[in-house]
Write a protein that holds these residues in place. Structure first.
Motif, short mmCIF file in Angstrom:
data_model
loop_
_atom_site.label_atom_id
_atom_site.label_comp_id
_atom_site.label_asym_id
_atom_site.label_seq_id
_atom_site.Cartn_x
_atom_site.Cartn_y
_atom_site.Cartn_z
N THR A 355 -5.48 47.39 4.88
CA THR A 355 -4.07 47.33 4.51
C THR A 355 -3.62 48.56 3.71
OG1 THR A 355 -4.27 44.92 4.40
CG2 THR A 355 -2.30 45.88 3.41
N ILE A 356 -4.51 49.17 2.96
CA ILE A 356 -4.13 50.21 2.01
C ILE A 356 -3.31 51.35 2.63
CG2 ILE A 356 -5.12 52.08 0.60
CD1 ILE A 356 -7.17 50.03 -0.43
N PRO A 357 -3.66 51.89 3.81
CA PRO A 357 -2.82 52.97 4.36
C PRO A 357 -1.36 52.57 4.57
CG PRO A 357 -4.92 52.87 5.50
CD PRO A 357 -4.86 51.65 4.64
N ALA A 358 -1.11 51.29 4.83
CA ALA A 358 0.26 50.83 5.08
C ALA A 358 1.07 50.68 3.81
CB ALA A 358 0.23 49.49 5.83
N LEU A 359 0.45 50.84 2.64
CA LEU A 359 1.17 50.75 1.38
C LEU A 359 1.97 52.01 1.09
CD1 LEU A 359 -1.59 49.03 -0.79
CD2 LEU A 359 0.31 47.95 0.40
N THR A 360 1.78 53.04 1.90
CA THR A 360 2.56 54.27 1.81
C THR A 360 3.26 54.46 3.15
OG1 THR A 360 0.89 55.20 0.34
CG2 THR A 360 2.53 56.72 1.24
N PRO A 361 4.47 53.93 3.33
CA PRO A 361 5.14 53.99 4.63
C PRO A 361 5.31 55.42 5.13
CG PRO A 361 6.25 52.45 3.18
CD PRO A 361 5.25 53.17 2.34
N ASP A 362 5.01 55.62 6.39
CA ASP A 362 5.18 56.91 7.05
C ASP A 362 6.59 56.96 7.63
OD1 ASP A 362 5.17 59.18 8.57
OD2 ASP A 362 3.33 58.71 9.69
N THR A 363 7.47 57.76 7.02
CA THR A 363 8.87 57.81 7.44
C THR A 363 9.15 58.99 8.36
OG1 THR A 363 9.48 59.12 5.48
CG2 THR A 363 9.58 56.72 5.29
N SER A 364 8.11 59.57 8.96
CA SER A 364 8.32 60.73 9.83
C SER A 364 8.99 60.37 11.15
CB SER A 364 6.99 61.43 10.11
OG SER A 364 6.09 60.55 10.80
N SER A 365 8.86 59.12 11.56
CA SER A 365 9.50 58.68 12.80
C SER A 365 9.64 57.18 12.77
CB SER A 365 8.68 59.10 14.01
OG SER A 365 7.45 58.37 14.06
N GLY A 371 4.81 51.12 13.10
CA GLY A 371 3.36 50.94 13.09
C GLY A 371 2.84 50.61 11.72
N GLY A 372 3.41 51.25 10.71
CA GLY A 372 2.99 50.96 9.35
C GLY A 372 3.32 49.53 8.95
N PHE A 373 4.51 49.07 9.33
CA PHE A 373 4.88 47.69 9.02
C PHE A 373 3.96 46.69 9.71
CE2 PHE A 373 7.18 43.82 10.23
CZ PHE A 373 7.39 43.29 8.95
N THR A 374 3.65 46.95 10.98
CA THR A 374 2.75 46.06 11.72
C THR A 374 1.38 46.00 11.06
OG1 THR A 374 3.91 46.56 13.78
CG2 THR A 374 1.71 45.61 13.96
N ARG A 375 0.85 47.14 10.66
CA ARG A 375 -0.44 47.18 9.99
C ARG A 375 -0.38 46.42 8.65
NH1 ARG A 375 -4.67 51.57 10.27
NH2 ARG A 375 -6.19 51.04 8.64
N PHE A 376 0.70 46.64 7.90
CA PHE A 376 0.88 45.96 6.62
C PHE A 376 0.88 44.45 6.80
CE2 PHE A 376 3.89 43.93 3.68
CZ PHE A 376 3.29 44.21 2.46
N LEU A 377 1.65 43.96 7.78
CA LEU A 377 1.77 42.52 7.98
C LEU A 377 0.43 41.90 8.38
CD1 LEU A 377 3.56 40.01 8.13
CD2 LEU A 377 4.09 40.61 10.50
N TRP A 378 -0.26 42.49 9.37
CA TRP A 378 -1.53 41.92 9.81
C TRP A 378 -2.60 42.04 8.73
CZ3 TRP A 378 -1.97 38.55 13.44
CH2 TRP A 378 -1.08 38.55 14.51
#
Length: 465
Positions: A355-365, A371-378
């Motif tokens: 989960t940790i990478p998804a705690l810093t949302p990637d706003t480049s696209s 993808g970050g939200f999906t990873r965070f939720l799962w």
């Protein structure tokens, strides 16, 4: 070992109660006690987590609190629950099941009614809402009284199932609040108890809501539960004053199991209380104006990404955690609790790291953000799953490690400390940031995995459970 009892007068007190003696054990009474206290415990969790369903929307309803103020308000029920559980843990032998359950349930009316009144008009001062958030902690404090009390009614071989069912179904109160609140506020079924509010969220049209419904709908059920407990429950006359109950602290396993239960229920309760706020701050309406690139010359709005409403997802975490507690409890009776506690620790290590990478949302696209939200939720749902498994397994371990009266006290104590989860989660995220705090969670789970293996799960362990 049979429960040490002392004669007490009155029709509510049982005499010579020994669940380990199958010839005299009243199985029907034990299960009736379980279902009544489970219903009332569910109402306790409803009251405890009601603020978590309301606080994220306070500013949209017209209040003007800062993000830090909202985090502290969301943390207050957890702080209160931890403190109050230390009180409730000593009540079962003193008050008995009947008085403790019925009177505690009745107390829930005060915070639930208060929140219902104070969302109608956004005029309450911050201190008043903090008091209501503290009083909601009564629902969390009750856990440390209800669970030990119920354990008196069942033999050791069934306590994993019985306590898992009670705690797991009780935990569903969290999901009930978070799942039903978005639906309950949508129509004026209790409109005669107050006018509607205009909920304003950035980027969306104002919406007419009746937020008081989220609180008022539970009051009749709370009153029914209190009356049902008063007229139907009995009490086991366990002999133990407050000083005698504190002998658990001289046993090292009290402290080891406290650390492990912080990992499991502390994680469950902390994430349950903060899930909506965390999701909203990372991926919610506050990110409507997300930009791609960097620097003053690269202010390009990301399109094609629909900002999720946390209210649509927040109930899933507590639902998964509570469901795991219910489903895995019979397995702990069959296979032992220690090995499942080890599974819980290892699973938490893996799911938190995921989960940790998804705690810093990637706003480049838009695709990266989605993808970050999906990873965070799962990832969060996996954390809830393994915390729920551990909640079931630890409650199997404690009755096996300690004699009956001590087991009740240890269940109450560990639950009291783990109830600080919402407070420490809010404090940790606020002070350390989400990413660093989650790495602390990884380190804690590694420590607990070592404790479980060395003390309880390995071949030849000192306390196999």
């Amino acid at each position: 070992m049979s429960t040490t009892t002392t004669p007490r007068s009155g029709g509510e007190w049982l005499q010579s109660w020994d669940p380990e003696n199958e010839e005299t054990w009243d199985k029907a009474l034990a299960w009736k006690t379980l279902w009544i206290t489970t219903f009332t415990l569910t109402m306790c969790f409803v009251a405890w987590f009601l603020p978590s369903a309301i606080i994220p929307k306070l500013n949209a309803l017209g209040y003007t609190f800062t993000k830090d103020q909202l985090y502290w308000m969301a943390a207050m029920p957890g702080l209160a629950a931890g403190l109050l559980r230390i009180v409730w843990m000593v009540l079962p032998p003193i008050m008995g099941t009947r008085k403790m359950v019925s009177l505690t349930t009745l107390l829930l009316v005060f915070p639930v009614l208060g929140w219902g009144v104070r969302v109608i008009n956004p005029t309450a001062p911050y201190w008043e809402l903090m008091v209501l958030a503290f009083l909601a902690g009564i629902g969390g404090g009750a856990f440390s009284g209800f669970m030990p009390s119920t354990s008196y009614f069942f033999p050791r071989k069934m306590q994993g199932t019985a306590l898992g069912l009670q705690a797991g179904i009780g935990n569903f109160g969290v999901s009930l609040v978070q799942l039903l609140t978005p639906w309950l506020i949508g129509f004026s079924m209790l409109g005669f108890l107050g006018h509607s509010q205009s909920m304003k969220i950035a980027g969306k049209a104002p919406k007419e809501v009746w937020y008081q419904n989220a609180a008022f709908v539970w009051i009749p059920l709370i009153l029914i539960g209190a009356a049902w407990a008063w007229f139907a429950l009995k009490s086991v006359p366990v002999k133990a004053n407050i000083r005698q109950q504190f002998d658990i602290f001289s046993n090292q396993d009290t402290w080891w199991m406290t650390l492990i239960y912080i990992m499991t229920f502390g994680t469950f309760s902390g994430l349950s209380a903060q899930f909506g706020l965390l999701m909203g701050n990372l991926y919610g309406s506050g990110n409507t104006d997300i930009v791609a690139g960097s620097g003053a010359s690269a202010r390009i709005l990301v399109s094609g990404y629909s900002i999720p409403d946390p209210a649509a997802f927040v109930f899933l975490g507590p639902l998964v955690g509570a469901g795991a507690r219910v489903l895995f409890s019979p397995l702990t009776d069959r296979m032992g609790g220690a090995r499942w506690s080890l599974v819980s620790a290892l699973g938490l290590i893996a799911s938190i790291i995921y989960t940790i990478p998804a705690l810093t949302p990637d706003t480049s696209s838009a695709a990266a953000l989605q993808g970050g939200f999906t990873r965070f939720l799962w990832g969060m749902l996996a954390i809830f799953l393994f915390s729920g498994i551990g909640n079931a397994s630890t409650f199997k371990q404690m009755p096996m490690i300690f004699e009956r009266r001590q087991a009740g006290g240890v269940i109450g104590w560990t639950a009291a400390i783990a109830a600080f989860g919402p407070f420490f989660f809010s404090l940790g995220v606020g002070m350390l940031g989400a990413t660093l705090f989650y790495w602390v969670g990884v380190a804690w789970a590694v420590m607990c995995a070592v404790i479980v293996w060395m003390r309880y799960a390995r071949p030849g362990a000192p306390k196999p459970s």
